[in-house]
Write a protein that holds these residues in place. Structure first.
Motif, PDB file in Angstrom:
ATOM      1  N   ALA A   1      33.854   6.847 -10.611  1.00 39.89           N
ATOM      2  CA  ALA A   1      33.902   8.064 -11.591  1.00 39.89           C
ATOM      3  C   ALA A   1      32.475   8.476 -11.514  1.00 39.89           C
ATOM      4  O   ALA A   1      31.556   7.920 -11.625  1.00 39.89           O
ATOM      5  CB  ALA A   1      34.336   7.618 -12.982  1.00 39.89           C
ATOM      6  N   GLY A   2      32.495   9.691 -11.036  1.00 44.70           N
ATOM      7  CA  GLY A   2      31.076  10.559 -10.875  1.00 44.70           C
ATOM      8  C   GLY A   2      30.367  10.981 -12.302  1.00 44.70           C
ATOM      9  O   GLY A   2      31.291  11.307 -13.265  1.00 44.70           O
ATOM     10  N   GLY A   3      29.296  11.016 -12.513  1.00 45.97           N
ATOM     11  CA  GLY A   3      28.653  11.646 -13.778  1.00 45.97           C
ATOM     12  C   GLY A   3      27.242  12.267 -13.541  1.00 45.97           C
ATOM     13  O   GLY A   3      26.414  11.232 -13.407  1.00 45.97           O
ATOM     14  N   ARG A   4      27.017  13.376 -13.497  1.00 44.90           N
ATOM     15  CA  ARG A   4      25.853  13.991 -13.393  1.00 44.90           C
ATOM     16  C   ARG A   4      24.654  13.424 -12.641  1.00 44.90           C
ATOM     17  O   ARG A   4      23.828  12.773 -12.923  1.00 44.90           O
ATOM     18  CB  ARG A   4      25.313  13.972 -15.109  1.00 44.90           C
ATOM     19  N   GLY A   5      25.326  13.356 -11.188  1.00 47.00           N
ATOM     20  CA  GLY A   5      24.478  12.719 -10.174  1.00 47.00           C
ATOM     21  C   GLY A   5      24.396  11.476 -10.055  1.00 47.00           C
ATOM     22  O   GLY A   5      23.503  10.697  -9.056  1.00 47.00           O
TER      23      GLY A   5
ATOM     24  N   LYS B   1      42.674   5.425 -17.890  1.00 49.21           N
ATOM     25  CA  LYS B   1      41.493   4.891 -17.770  1.00 49.21           C
ATOM     26  C   LYS B   1      40.925   6.080 -16.892  1.00 49.21           C
ATOM     27  O   LYS B   1      39.411   6.243 -16.847  1.00 49.21           O
ATOM     28  CB  LYS B   1      41.166   3.762 -17.515  1.00 49.21           C
ATOM     29  N   ASP B   2      41.526   6.568 -15.996  1.00 54.50           N
ATOM     30  CA  ASP B   2      40.984   7.553 -15.085  1.00 54.50           C
ATOM     31  C   ASP B   2      40.645   9.136 -15.498  1.00 54.50           C
ATOM     32  O   ASP B   2      39.972   9.519 -15.145  1.00 54.50           O
ATOM     33  CB  ASP B   2      42.038   7.893 -13.893  1.00 54.50           C
ATOM     34  N   GLU B   3      41.293   9.060 -16.980  1.00 61.17           N
ATOM     35  CA  GLU B   3      41.090  10.568 -17.490  1.00 61.17           C
ATOM     36  C   GLU B   3      39.731  10.864 -17.967  1.00 61.17           C
ATOM     37  O   GLU B   3      38.943   9.853 -18.716  1.00 61.17           O
ATOM     38  CB  GLU B   3      42.063  10.689 -18.529  1.00 61.17           C
ATOM     39  N   GLU B   4      39.234  11.952 -17.748  1.00 64.52           N
ATOM     40  CA  GLU B   4      37.860  12.427 -18.019  1.00 64.52           C
ATOM     41  C   GLU B   4      37.869  12.684 -19.536  1.00 64.52           C
ATOM     42  O   GLU B   4      38.784  13.138 -20.140  1.00 64.52           O
ATOM     43  CB  GLU B   4      37.209  13.395 -17.224  1.00 64.52           C
TER      44      GLU B   4
ATOM     45  N   PRO C   1      43.210   2.750 -31.091  1.00 64.64           N
ATOM     46  CA  PRO C   1      44.128   4.082 -31.048  1.00 64.64           C
ATOM     47  C   PRO C   1      44.215   4.824 -29.913  1.00 64.64           C
ATOM     48  O   PRO C   1      45.321   5.211 -29.745  1.00 64.64           O
ATOM     49  CB  PRO C   1      43.291   4.607 -32.498  1.00 64.64           C
ATOM     50  N   ILE C   2      43.328   4.940 -29.256  1.00 66.27           N
ATOM     51  CA  ILE C   2      43.160   5.921 -28.047  1.00 66.27           C
ATOM     52  C   ILE C   2      43.592   5.225 -26.832  1.00 66.27           C
ATOM     53  O   ILE C   2      43.953   5.908 -25.862  1.00 66.27           O
ATOM     54  CB  ILE C   2      42.003   6.538 -27.838  1.00 66.27           C
ATOM     55  N   LEU C   3      43.172   3.855 -26.714  1.00 65.14           N
ATOM     56  CA  LEU C   3      43.526   3.163 -25.515  1.00 65.14           C
ATOM     57  C   LEU C   3      44.626   2.072 -25.523  1.00 65.14           C
ATOM     58  O   LEU C   3      44.808   1.539 -24.635  1.00 65.14           O
ATOM     59  CB  LEU C   3      42.193   2.482 -24.907  1.00 65.14           C
ATOM     60  N   ALA C   4      45.247   2.131 -26.491  1.00 71.64           N
ATOM     61  CA  ALA C   4      46.377   1.298 -26.660  1.00 71.64           C
ATOM     62  C   ALA C   4      47.737   2.059 -27.542  1.00 71.64           C
ATOM     63  O   ALA C   4      48.613   2.113 -26.865  1.00 71.64           O
ATOM     64  CB  ALA C   4      46.017   0.050 -27.282  1.00 71.64           C
ATOM     65  N   ASP C   5      47.492   2.426 -28.752  1.00 67.41           N
ATOM     66  CA  ASP C   5      48.414   2.947 -29.586  1.00 67.41           C
ATOM     67  C   ASP C   5      48.777   4.273 -28.849  1.00 67.41           C
ATOM     68  O   ASP C   5      50.225   4.473 -28.657  1.00 67.41           O
ATOM     69  CB  ASP C   5      47.885   3.430 -30.927  1.00 67.41           C
ATOM     70  N   ARG C   6      48.125   4.928 -28.389  1.00 69.01           N
ATOM     71  CA  ARG C   6      48.594   6.578 -27.839  1.00 69.01           C
ATOM     72  C   ARG C   6      49.441   6.291 -26.443  1.00 69.01           C
ATOM     73  O   ARG C   6      50.324   6.809 -26.381  1.00 69.01           O
ATOM     74  CB  ARG C   6      47.487   7.246 -27.834  1.00 69.01           C
TER      75      ARG C   6
ATOM     76  N   THR D   1      34.692   8.579 -18.266  1.00 67.51           N
ATOM     77  CA  THR D   1      36.276   8.530 -18.347  1.00 67.51           C
ATOM     78  C   THR D   1      36.464   7.319 -19.569  1.00 67.51           C
ATOM     79  O   THR D   1      35.669   6.723 -19.862  1.00 67.51           O
ATOM     80  CB  THR D   1      36.565   7.842 -16.932  1.00 67.51           C
ATOM     81  N   PHE D   2      37.841   7.617 -19.991  1.00 70.53           N
ATOM     82  CA  PHE D   2      38.385   6.510 -20.748  1.00 70.53           C
ATOM     83  C   PHE D   2      37.778   5.164 -20.412  1.00 70.53           C
ATOM     84  O   PHE D   2      37.688   4.107 -21.247  1.00 70.53           O
ATOM     85  CB  PHE D   2      39.670   6.635 -21.265  1.00 70.53           C
ATOM     86  N   GLY D   3      38.094   4.654 -19.079  1.00 68.44           N
ATOM     87  CA  GLY D   3      37.966   3.477 -18.517  1.00 68.44           C
ATOM     88  C   GLY D   3      36.411   2.890 -18.788  1.00 68.44           C
ATOM     89  O   GLY D   3      36.174   1.742 -18.806  1.00 68.44           O
ATOM     90  N   LEU D   4      35.597   3.946 -18.513  1.00 70.72           N
ATOM     91  CA  LEU D   4      34.093   3.577 -18.974  1.00 70.72           C
ATOM     92  C   LEU D   4      33.909   3.318 -20.229  1.00 70.72           C
ATOM     93  O   LEU D   4      32.471   2.967 -20.659  1.00 70.72           O
ATOM     94  CB  LEU D   4      33.385   4.557 -18.154  1.00 70.72           C
ATOM     95  N   LEU D   5      34.397   3.826 -21.333  1.00 68.82           N
ATOM     96  CA  LEU D   5      34.059   3.641 -22.767  1.00 68.82           C
ATOM     97  C   LEU D   5      33.611   2.210 -23.201  1.00 68.82           C
ATOM     98  O   LEU D   5      32.586   2.232 -23.635  1.00 68.82           O
ATOM     99  CB  LEU D   5      35.197   4.284 -23.646  1.00 68.82           C
TER     100      LEU D   5
END
Length: 374
Positions: A26-30, A331-334, A284-289, A345-349
């Motif tokens: 996942a890229g992020g600002r350089g 987890k891939d979603e930005e 809530p965001i990485l399991a329940d949803r 990405t959600f995966g890096l949270l």
């Protein structure tokens, strides 16, 4: 399609084997940021061995898959999966963690190599966790974000399904959760915070049946239960929580923190208390949803769940694979990190939050900034 990479599926004649490999950049600002690469093994009777520098998977003594060990960060096994002692040593030497789970997802054991954690950071962590004020503050941050993110799940549902839902009970729960948030700001000790968290969780899960708008007969839900889960929804949630807990534990270790030395969750031998702390705001965001998405989009069905002799519910192999793939795609979603102001990405949270926790523990930050979903 049994093999999943970020670049697509690998065609293979061995279509009966069921496991997934997650490889994502996942890229992020350089700067180049990479998720921990995870190999999930769900096929019962699989045997993993070392072949030169590769991890080899065999089923019924037939080689079905091979991957270089340097591309992996961890291997997660469910159910009856065997390992050669040479591969165990090879994983330890290459800092690849192994975790073993029951078919239901319940964590059983983990194997790690020599730890390279920052001893100075861990000393600071030990000092932080001895302070009642720090324990209270950290617990309040975790639970504030957890309740806020639960609210966002309900609000997102109302926005996306306004014509399919009964608004009045949803509004009542939202009001109760907002009161919980207000009470958190006045809490004077850790036990009060835990009490507020328990009340908020019960209130939140009381509305879960309203959030299920498809397959209601196949997925009844009357409250959270576990060990063992007694219905399909609880089995699904428990499995997703296991995946998230594994990511949070890896995140703590990756920045040099001791995953067993927490704040909200009391120390207990064998429990990754700090990983569970970090996990609270992300549940809530990485399991329940994800659970709601799988059910409401009819990506899973009651046929994928089995009742064991003990009365507990577990998932079959096909359903476990579907859940893992959906979790990895999520987890891939930005997303824009509200504190860092950068796309991630959600995966890096889990990894970003672990780094922010380390900065607070070192006193580089005045407070730990939990993740609030926008």
């Amino acid at each position: 399609m049994p093999f999943l990479f970020n670049a697509g599926y690998l065609p293979t004649a061995k279509s009966k084997i069921s496991f997934a490999v997650y490889l994502k950049n996942a890229g992020g600002r350089g700067t180049l940021k990479r998720h921990g690469n995870t190999l999930f093994i769900t096929t019962q009777g699989s045997y993993l061995a070392k072949e030169r520098t590769n991890v080899v998977v065999r089923v019924n003594k037939e080689k079905v898959f091979s991957i270089p060990i340097h591309t992996l960060d961890s291997i997660v096994c469910f159910g009856n999966v065997g390992f050669s002692p040479f591969l165990l040593g090879h994983c330890g030497e290459n800092n690849v963690t192994l975790s073993f789970h029951a078919e239901s997802g319940r964590f059983l054991a983990g194997v790690v190599g020599p730890q390279s954690g920052n001893v100075l950071l861990r000393r600071c962590q030990h000092e932080k966790t001895r302070s009642e004020k720090n324990i209270k503050d950290a617990a309040c941050w975790f639970i504030t974000a957890k309740i806020s993110n639960c609210l966002r799940v309900i609000q997102r549902f109302r926005r996306d399904h306004s014509s399919d839902s009964n608004i009045q009970p949803l509004e009542k729960v939202e009001s109760h959760l907002k009161t919980n948030l207000q009470n958190l700001q006045r809490a004077e000790d850790i036990e009060t915070i835990r009490g507020i968290e328990g009340d908020a969780a019960n209130t939140y899960f009381s509305i879960f049946p309203e959030l299920i708008i498809a397959n209601k007969e196949d997925f009844p839900f009357s409250g959270r239960n576990r060990r063992p889960p007694k219905d399909n929804v609880n089995a699904l949630l428990s499995f997703l929580y296991t995946l998230l807990a594994n990511d949070c534990r890896s995140a703590c270790e990756s920045v040099g923190l001791d995953p067993q030395m927490g704040f909200l969750h009391a120390d207990r031998p064998g429990r990754s208390s700090l990983a569970l702390d970090l996990m609270e705001e992300l549940r809530p965001i990485l399991a329940d949803r994800i659970a709601l998405t799988l059910i409401n989009r009819k990506q899973i069905s009651a046929k994928g769940f089995l009742r064991e002799e003990t009365g507990g519910i577990t998932m079959n192999e096909k359903t476990r694979k579907q859940v893992i793939l959906t979790y990895q795609k999520r987890k891939d979603e930005e997303i824009l990190h509200p504190f860092l102001g950068e796309k991630t990405t959600f995966g890096l949270l889990p990894f970003l939050q672990a780094r922010l926790m380390a900065r607070w523990i070192r006193d580089d930050l005045d407070a730990y900034p939990p993740f609030f979903w926008r």
